[in-house]
Design a protein around this motif. Structure first.
Motif, PDB file in Angstrom:
ATOM      1  N   GLY A 173      21.842   1.221  53.987  1.00 31.66           N
ATOM      2  CA  GLY A 173      22.723   2.093  53.235  1.00 31.66           C
ATOM      3  C   GLY A 173      24.133   1.543  53.241  1.00 31.66           C
ATOM      4  O   GLY A 173      24.325   0.327  53.316  1.00 31.66           O
ATOM      5  N   THR A 174      25.102   2.449  53.168  1.00 29.41           N
ATOM      6  CA  THR A 174      26.513   2.043  53.132  1.00 29.41           C
ATOM      7  C   THR A 174      27.249   2.742  54.267  1.00 29.41           C
ATOM      8  O   THR A 174      27.154   3.963  54.407  1.00 29.41           O
ATOM      9  CB  THR A 174      27.146   2.448  51.781  1.00 29.41           C
ATOM     10  OG1 THR A 174      26.329   1.932  50.738  1.00 29.41           O
ATOM     11  CG2 THR A 174      28.543   1.866  51.640  1.00 29.41           C
ATOM     12  N   CYS A 175      27.982   1.973  55.065  1.00 27.33           N
ATOM     13  CA  CYS A 175      28.661   2.539  56.230  1.00 27.33           C
ATOM     14  C   CYS A 175      29.931   3.285  55.811  1.00 27.33           C
ATOM     15  O   CYS A 175      30.415   3.152  54.683  1.00 27.33           O
ATOM     16  CB  CYS A 175      28.974   1.453  57.256  1.00 27.33           C
ATOM     17  SG  CYS A 175      30.369   0.413  56.840  1.00 27.33           S
ATOM     18  N   ALA A 176      30.470   4.056  56.731  1.00 27.76           N
ATOM     19  CA  ALA A 176      31.649   4.895  56.450  1.00 27.76           C
ATOM     20  C   ALA A 176      32.837   4.038  56.010  1.00 27.76           C
ATOM     21  O   ALA A 176      33.558   4.401  55.079  1.00 27.76           O
ATOM     22  CB  ALA A 176      32.003   5.709  57.693  1.00 27.76           C
ATOM     23  N   ASP A 177      33.055   2.882  56.692  1.00 31.45           N
ATOM     24  CA  ASP A 177      34.195   2.032  56.326  1.00 31.45           C
ATOM     25  C   ASP A 177      34.069   1.520  54.909  1.00 31.45           C
ATOM     26  O   ASP A 177      35.032   1.515  54.152  1.00 31.45           O
ATOM     27  CB  ASP A 177      34.267   0.822  57.276  1.00 31.45           C
ATOM     28  CG  ASP A 177      34.761   1.229  58.649  1.00 31.45           C
ATOM     29  OD1 ASP A 177      35.649   2.096  58.715  1.00 31.45           O
ATOM     30  OD2 ASP A 177      34.252   0.688  59.648  1.00 31.45           O
ATOM     31  N   CYS A 178      32.856   1.079  54.540  1.00 31.19           N
ATOM     32  CA  CYS A 178      32.662   0.540  53.193  1.00 31.19           C
ATOM     33  C   CYS A 178      32.758   1.655  52.158  1.00 31.19           C
ATOM     34  O   CYS A 178      33.237   1.428  51.048  1.00 31.19           O
ATOM     35  CB  CYS A 178      31.329  -0.193  53.099  1.00 31.19           C
ATOM     36  SG  CYS A 178      31.331  -1.712  54.070  1.00 31.19           S
ATOM     37  N   ARG A 179      32.329   2.850  52.505  1.00 32.16           N
ATOM     38  CA  ARG A 179      32.439   3.971  51.563  1.00 32.16           C
ATOM     39  C   ARG A 179      33.903   4.308  51.336  1.00 32.16           C
ATOM     40  O   ARG A 179      34.316   4.604  50.234  1.00 32.16           O
ATOM     41  CB  ARG A 179      31.673   5.196  52.080  1.00 32.16           C
ATOM     42  CG  ARG A 179      30.163   4.996  51.978  1.00 32.16           C
ATOM     43  CD  ARG A 179      29.413   6.212  52.468  1.00 32.16           C
ATOM     44  NE  ARG A 179      29.792   7.390  51.705  1.00 32.16           N
ATOM     45  CZ  ARG A 179      29.995   8.595  52.236  1.00 32.16           C
ATOM     46  NH1 ARG A 179      29.863   8.770  53.530  1.00 32.16           N
ATOM     47  NH2 ARG A 179      30.328   9.601  51.478  1.00 32.16           N
TER      48      ARG A 179
END
Ligand SMILES: [Zn+2]
Ligand SMILES: [Zn+2]
Ligand SMILES: [Zn+2]
Length: 182
Positions: A173-179
């Motif tokens: 998925g996509t991590c919090a930092d990348c989001r």
């Protein structure tokens, strides 16, 4: 589309990260922590575990562990072989694979099957019944503990008469930092 631009950007960054993943660790990772502490903690934990179990923490095993811990992104065996080629630690591929096997068997690193790569264990010495959150953007793999998830799988398997021995759950998925930076 902003999304498309972001995707292209991520791919460029990913290529760059693969090239630089094994260079000196940066002072701070994108999560803003001092990654050198992660490496020091991992080495200290490995020394302690080996001393407790009476295992030899050879210079090669230590070096391979350090390299796997260069970041929180799983590292492939070829990248490790490349890095160790110029070092004087007996870096023939079988030797390095044996060092990796040793680190896996003793719970110091994990193999991420879908990436065919290795990542340092964030809580060595404890039981490993968690799962990995793997970010498709930055490539970081975060290890989480969850007895509940493992118990559910073991119970479902045993209802089928299957004895579960080992499991590494990998969630992409996509991590919090990348989001946040998207
Ligand atoms: Zn770190
Ligand atoms: Zn672990
Ligand atoms: Zn990410």
């Amino acid at each position: 589309m902003a999304l498309e631009r972001n995707g292209a950007y991520s791919r460029a960054i990913l290529a760059w990260q693969i090239e630089t993943a094994l260079k000196k660790p940066p002072k701070a990772s994108p999560q803003g922590h001092d990654h050198n502490h992660c490496i020091e903690d991992a080495i200290a934990a490995a020394e302690k575990l080996c001393a407790t179990k009476g295992l030899r923490f050879t210079p090669l095993r230590r070096r391979v562990l350090e390299l796997v811990w260069s970041s929180h992104k799983p590292v492939g065996a070829y990248a490790l072989l490349d890095e160790l080629r110029n070092e004087e630690l007996g870096s023939a591929p079988p030797t390095i694979y044996r060092a990796l096997d040793f680190l896996i068997e003793n719970g110091l690193i994990h193999r991420i099957e879908r990436m065919n790569a290795f990542v340092g264990c964030s809580h060595p010495g404890e039981n490993h019944r968690g799962f990995f959150l793997i970010c498709g953007e930055c490539g970081n793999a975060e290890e989480l503990q969850s007895e509940g998830v493992a118990d559910t799988i073991v119970a479902s398997a045993s209802r089928r008469g299957f004895v579960a021995r080992d499991m590494t759950l990998e969630v992409t998925g996509t991590c919090a930092d990348c989001r946040r930076s998207a």
